[in-house]
Design a protein around this motif. Structure first.
Motif: not given
Length: 509
Positions: A100-104
Motif C-alpha cells: 500500500l505504501a507510497k514509498n515501499p
C-alpha cells in the motif's frame, strides 16, 4: 511516621488504571517465549488490558492482478490466545503494508523482531488504507463478535509525531500532521463501515504538543478528509509519557513522576481548549525512561530498570496520579508500561524495559505490578502523623470487605542511599475475623536482581544458580499469614530503601 487508615470510610471509588501493559513485540505472542511471559502475567492477574499492534504488514498483500488480499492467520493466532488468557485489548492499527505504501522502501532503520523493518510511509491511495481498516475491523467483528470488540480500544498508528510516520524527523514537522489527519479520518471511516459500536481514537503522540493540538482541532472542527463533513469522531485520546530519557539520566538527571504528571496536565489543557476536557485518556506507553531498545550496555544508568527502584517509582506514580488526576478532573483510564526490548535480550539484567530476564527471572518491576494489581476499588481515608515525603501509602478496600494497603519508601533519585525508617500502620474499623497476608519487595526480599548480584552477576548462570535466582525472585509472604480479629490492628514496619509492603486483610467472617 504513623499511618492511620479507617477501613469504614471510603474517600471515593477508583478504577484500576495502573495494571495494564504494552506487550512488544506483538509477533512474540505466537512464540513460546512470549507465551511463557503472558501466561505468567495472566496467572498472576498482573495486567488487564494489553496493547498490541495489528501488524497489518503480516495481513495485506496483492495478487498478480493488483487486488488486495487478506490473510488473517497470524492475527487470529495472536488474538485467540490473548482472549484465552482473559486480556482486554488495545489494538494499534499500524504499520503500512508495503503493497500500500507510497514509498515501499521507506523502512525503519531499527531492525525489529524476526528481522523485520516496518514501513512508515503514507499510503499511495488513502481509500485503499480505509479499505484495509474496514476489512480488518470487519474480520474482528465477524470472528469475535461486536459485543466483544466494543469492549476493546482501537487506535490509529504509533507516535506519528516523531519517527514512525511519513519521515524520520524528531522535531515538529507540520507535514506530518497534515498527512496524519488524512490517515486518521480514513481510519475512522473504515471502522465505522464495519461497526458503530467500537471505541477508537488517537494519536498516541510522543511529545510534540503542536501536533497534538492540530489533531484535536481537526477532529473538533476540521473538514473530514474521508467524508467531507465537519470533524471526525474521537472516542478517546492516547498519549505517551516518559519520566526522562537515557542521555539526560546519564548526564546526572533522574526520573521524576512529576515530569509524567506535568505532561498529562499539559495535554489535558489542550483537550479542554477543544471541548475534550472529560474525554477518556489512555496512556498507552509510560516508563521511568524512554529508550526501549537502549540497555545498560549503552547507558549503565539504565540498570535502575532491573532493581527495586523501578517498582517503587511505579508505586509513587500511582499514588501521585490518584491524588492529582482527580483534582484536575483528568480521566485517565489506562496507563500501560511499555515492555519493548524483550526480544533483544543477550543476558540477564541488561537494563531493558522488560518484566522478565533472558532466563525468565521475574524482575522487581514485575513483582511490583503483581502487588499493585491486588489493590481494591475503594480508596480509604488516611491520616499521617510526622509524615515523611519519601513514604507513601495507597489504602484500598473491595466490595467484599478485604482491605489492601500498600506502603512504599523511596527517593526518585536512584543514586541516593536512604537509611531504614520505621512506619507504624494503624487500621481501624475492622469487623470480624481477617486473614492477614504481608507481601514485601525490597533489596533483600522477592528480588531476583539482588540475588543475581550477590552471586557475582554471572553472565551465564548454571542450573543451580538459575534455581537460586528464580526462587529469590518469587513474590511470597514476608512473614507467615495470621488470623486477626478485633476492631483495630497496629503494626510497626521497618522500611528499607525502595521497599514496598502490601498488607492484605482478607475478610473471612
Amino acid at each position: 511516621m504513623i499511618i492511620h487508615v479507617n477501613s469504614q470510610k471510603t474517600v471515593r471509588e477508583i478504577d484500576n488504571f495502573w495494571s495494564h501493559i504494552h506487550f512488544h513485540p506483538t509477533d512474540a505472542i505466537e512464540d513460546n517465549w512470549g507465551r511463557e511471559i503472558l501466561d505468567q502475567v495472566s496467572r498472576d492477574k498482573a495486567a488487564r488490558t494489553v496493547r498490541i499492534y495489528a501488524m497489518l504488514e503480516d495481513i495485506v498483500t496483492r495478487d498478480e492482478k493488483g487486488k488486495l488480499c487478506f490473510d488473517f492467520t497470524l492475527n487470529d493466532i495472536r488474538i485467540d490466545y490473548m482472549l484465552s488468557q482473559g486480556f482486554q485489548l488495545l489494538i494499534c492499527y499500524n504499520f503500512m503494508p508495503r503493497c500500500l505504501a507510497k514509498n515501499p522502501a521507506q523502512l525503519s532503520k531499527l531492525e525489529r523482531y524476526k528481522g523485520k523493518r516496518v514501513n512508515y510511509s503514507e499510503p499511495n491511495d488513502y481509500a485503499e488504507w480505509q479499505e484495509v481498516v474496514y476489512q480488518y475491523t470487519q474480520h474482528l467483528v465477524d470472528r469475535y463478535g461486536e459485543a466483544t470488540v466494543s469492549r476493546w480500544y482501537l487506535h490509529c498508528w504509533n507516535e506519528p509525531d516523531i519517527l514512525y510516520w511519513l519521515n524520520d524527523k524528531v522535531e515538529y514537522d507540520p507535514e506530518k500532521i497534515v498527512s496524519y489527519i488524512k490517515l486518521y479520518d480514513h481510519f475512522a471511516q473504515g471502522i465505522l463501515r464495519a461497526t458503530g459500536k467500537a471505541r477508537f481514537g488517537g494519536p498516541s503522540a510522543a511529545f510534540h504538543m503542536p501536533f497534538f493540538e492540530a489533531f484535536l482541532e481537526h477532529t473538533r472542527s476540521g473538514i473530514n478528509q474521508a467524508t467531507g463533513e465537519q470533524g471526525s469522531r474521537l472516542d478517546f485520546v492516547s498519549i505517551h509519557t516518559y519520566a526522562n530519557n537515557p542521555a539526560k539520566i546519564a548526564a546526572g538527571e533522574h526520573p521524576e513522576v512529576r515530569r509524567n504528571l506535568d505532561r498529562i496536565i499539559a495535554y489535558h489543557e489542550v483537550m479542554k481548549k477543544y471541548g475534550y476536557g472529560d474525554k477518556e485518556i489512555l496512556i498507552d506507553e509510560w516508563g521511568a525512561s524512554s529508550g526501549g531498545f537502549i540497555g545498560s550496555d549503552r547507558f549503565p544508568e539504565m540498570a535502575f530498570r532491573d532493581t527495586a527502584y523501578l517498582p517503587a517509582f511505579y508505586a509513587r506514580m500511582v499514588d501521585v496520579y490518584l491524588a492529582e488526576l482527580a483534582k484536575h478532573g483528568i480521566n485517565v483510564s489506562r496507563t500501560m508500561i511499555c515492555l519493548s526490548g524483550q526480544h533483544d535480550l543477550k543476558k540477564d539484567f541488561d537494563g531493558f524495559r522488560s518484566f522478565f530476564t533472558l532466563n525468565r527471572f521475574p524482575k522487581p518491576i514485575y513483582n511490583g505490578y503483581v502487588m499493585l494489581s491486588r489493590l481494591g476499588n475503594h480508596l480509604l481515608d488516611v491520616s499521617l502523623e510526622a509524615p515523611d515525603p519519601r513514604v507513601g501509602v495507597i489504602p484500598t478496600a473491595d466490595e467484599n470487605g478485604t482491605c489492601s494497603i500498600l506502603v512504599y519508601y523511596m527517593d526518585e533519585d536512584f543514586r541516593k542511599t536512604l537509611p531504614n525508617t520505621k512506619v507504624t500502620l494503624q487500621l481501624s474499623g475492622l469487623e470480624g475475623r481477617y486473614r492477614l497476608k504481608h507481601l514485601r519487595l525490597d533489596q533483600a526480599t522477592c528480588n531476583s536482581h539482588a540475588k543475581w548480584a550477590a552471586l557475582g552477576k554471572p553472565e551465564n548462570p548454571d542450573q543451580m544458580q538459575r534455581e537460586i535466582i528464580r526462587k529469590a525472585g518469587r513474590l511470597d509472604l514476608y512473614v507467615p499469614e495470621e488470623i486477626i480479629e478485633g476492631e483495630r490492628y497496629e503494626e510497626s514496619i521497618v522500611m528499607t530503601q525502595n521497599a514496598l509492603s502490601l498488607l492484605v486483610f482478607e475478610k473471612i467472617t
